[in-house]
Design a protein around this motif. Structure first.
Motif, short mmCIF file in Angstrom:
data_model
loop_
_atom_site.label_atom_id
_atom_site.label_comp_id
_atom_site.label_asym_id
_atom_site.label_seq_id
_atom_site.Cartn_x
_atom_site.Cartn_y
_atom_site.Cartn_z
N LYS A 196 0.83 -1.21 0.00
CA LYS A 196 0.00 0.00 0.00
C LYS A 196 0.87 1.26 0.00
CE LYS A 196 -3.96 -2.28 0.62
NZ LYS A 196 -5.03 -2.34 -0.40
N LEU A 197 1.96 1.24 0.78
CA LEU A 197 2.81 2.42 0.84
C LEU A 197 3.49 2.71 -0.49
CD1 LEU A 197 2.19 2.67 3.81
CD2 LEU A 197 4.63 2.90 4.27
N LEU A 238 0.95 4.71 -2.21
CA LEU A 238 0.84 6.04 -1.61
C LEU A 238 2.00 6.91 -2.05
CD1 LEU A 238 -0.54 8.03 0.30
CD2 LEU A 238 0.80 7.04 2.18
N ARG A 239 3.18 6.35 -2.13
CA ARG A 239 4.34 7.12 -2.56
C ARG A 239 4.11 7.72 -3.95
NH1 ARG A 239 10.05 4.23 -2.35
NH2 ARG A 239 8.98 2.79 -3.78
N ARG A 240 3.56 6.93 -4.84
CA ARG A 240 3.29 7.44 -6.19
C ARG A 240 2.19 8.50 -6.16
NH1 ARG A 240 3.94 1.84 -7.73
NH2 ARG A 240 1.66 1.59 -7.91
N ALA A 241 1.22 8.34 -5.26
CA ALA A 241 0.13 9.31 -5.17
C ALA A 241 0.61 10.68 -4.69
CB ALA A 241 -0.96 8.79 -4.24
N ASN A 300 4.00 1.35 10.61
CA ASN A 300 5.30 0.78 10.96
C ASN A 300 6.35 1.84 10.61
OD1 ASN A 300 7.91 -0.73 10.00
ND2 ASN A 300 6.86 -2.17 11.35
N GLU A 301 6.96 2.41 11.64
CA GLU A 301 7.85 3.55 11.43
C GLU A 301 9.02 3.21 10.50
OE1 GLU A 301 10.83 6.52 13.95
OE2 GLU A 301 9.51 5.13 15.03
N ALA A 302 9.62 2.06 10.69
CA ALA A 302 10.77 1.68 9.85
C ALA A 302 10.37 1.60 8.38
CB ALA A 302 11.35 0.35 10.33
N THR A 303 9.18 1.09 8.12
CA THR A 303 8.71 0.98 6.74
C THR A 303 8.43 2.35 6.15
OG1 THR A 303 7.74 -1.18 7.22
CG2 THR A 303 6.99 -0.07 5.23
#
Length: 206
Positions: free
Chosen positions: A81-82, A85-88, A106-109
């Motif tokens: 999912k992230l 989101l990065r592309r969005a 998840n902070e590390a992710t």
């Protein structure tokens, strides 16, 4: 008949409605959002393209259709999912990104997928374009004293408010567009399907 009868249909087919007054904003803009399920990422991407904000602030639960606090084993799905989101959030002018991690993050992710961004654990303070921002995943975590802009999420019962020239803005209820040059805040409601994406109707908790 309600003159805005078409807005639910707009939300279903096009996403987040942007009034002409907001489309015409110039200068330094800050976009604030929180508790975003992946179903709204496409609408957020279109919003970023239309408004070209200088900064985007997300106050937690970046993929709110993955409840990591309840199901830690869903981390691979959260990571996928992230990536979306990065592309969005990538705009033509590369807006600065600020994240506060929420209870389902998840902070590390988050740091891995957004290495150039500012990431706070639970809460933090920052100056953007000369204005102070007080950030937390939930309102109770905001640090004292309040700053001009106090941004949070997580709590569906806590409405936006302003007092003594300070704004308290809940990004769970809508996307806030903050015009720093005008000192104005606009709240753009999420499409109706966003609450379904958050699993609110399945009683799994925010």
């Amino acid at each position: 008949m309600d003159k805005n009868w078409w807005m639910p249909l707009y939300g279903v087919f096009l996403g987040i409605y942007v009034p002409p007054e907001v489309r015409e904003l110039k200068g330094d803009l800050v976009m604030h959002l929180a508790d975003t399920p992946s179903t709204v990422y496409g609408a957020v991407r279109r919003l970023v393209k239309v408004l070209s904000p200088r900064w985007i602030v997300h106050t937690g639960d970046l993929a709110d259709d993955v409840k990591l606090e309840l199901s830690p084993g869903e981390l691979p799905r959260y990571r996928a999912k992230l990536e979306h989101l990065r592309r969005a959030l990538e705009g033509d002018d590369s807006p600065g990104l600020v994240f506060v991690t929420g209870n389902h993050d998840n902070e590390a992710t988050v740091r891995e997928f957004f290495p150039e961004s500012l990431v706070f654990r639970d809460r933090g303070r920052i100056e953007l374009c000369g204005e102070g921002f007080n950030l937390s995943h939930d309102m109770s975590g905001l640090e004292e004293p309040p700053l001009r802009y106090n941004l949070f999420g997580h709590e569906p019962s806590q409405a936006d408010c302003s007092e003594q020239g300070r704004f308290f803005l809940n990004g769970l209820l809508g996307v806030h567009i903050i015009s720093l040059s005008l000192g104005k805040v606009y709240c753009l409601p999420y499409p109706g399907y966003v609450d379904d994406g958050r699993l609110g109707r399945r009683k799994r908790g925010l």
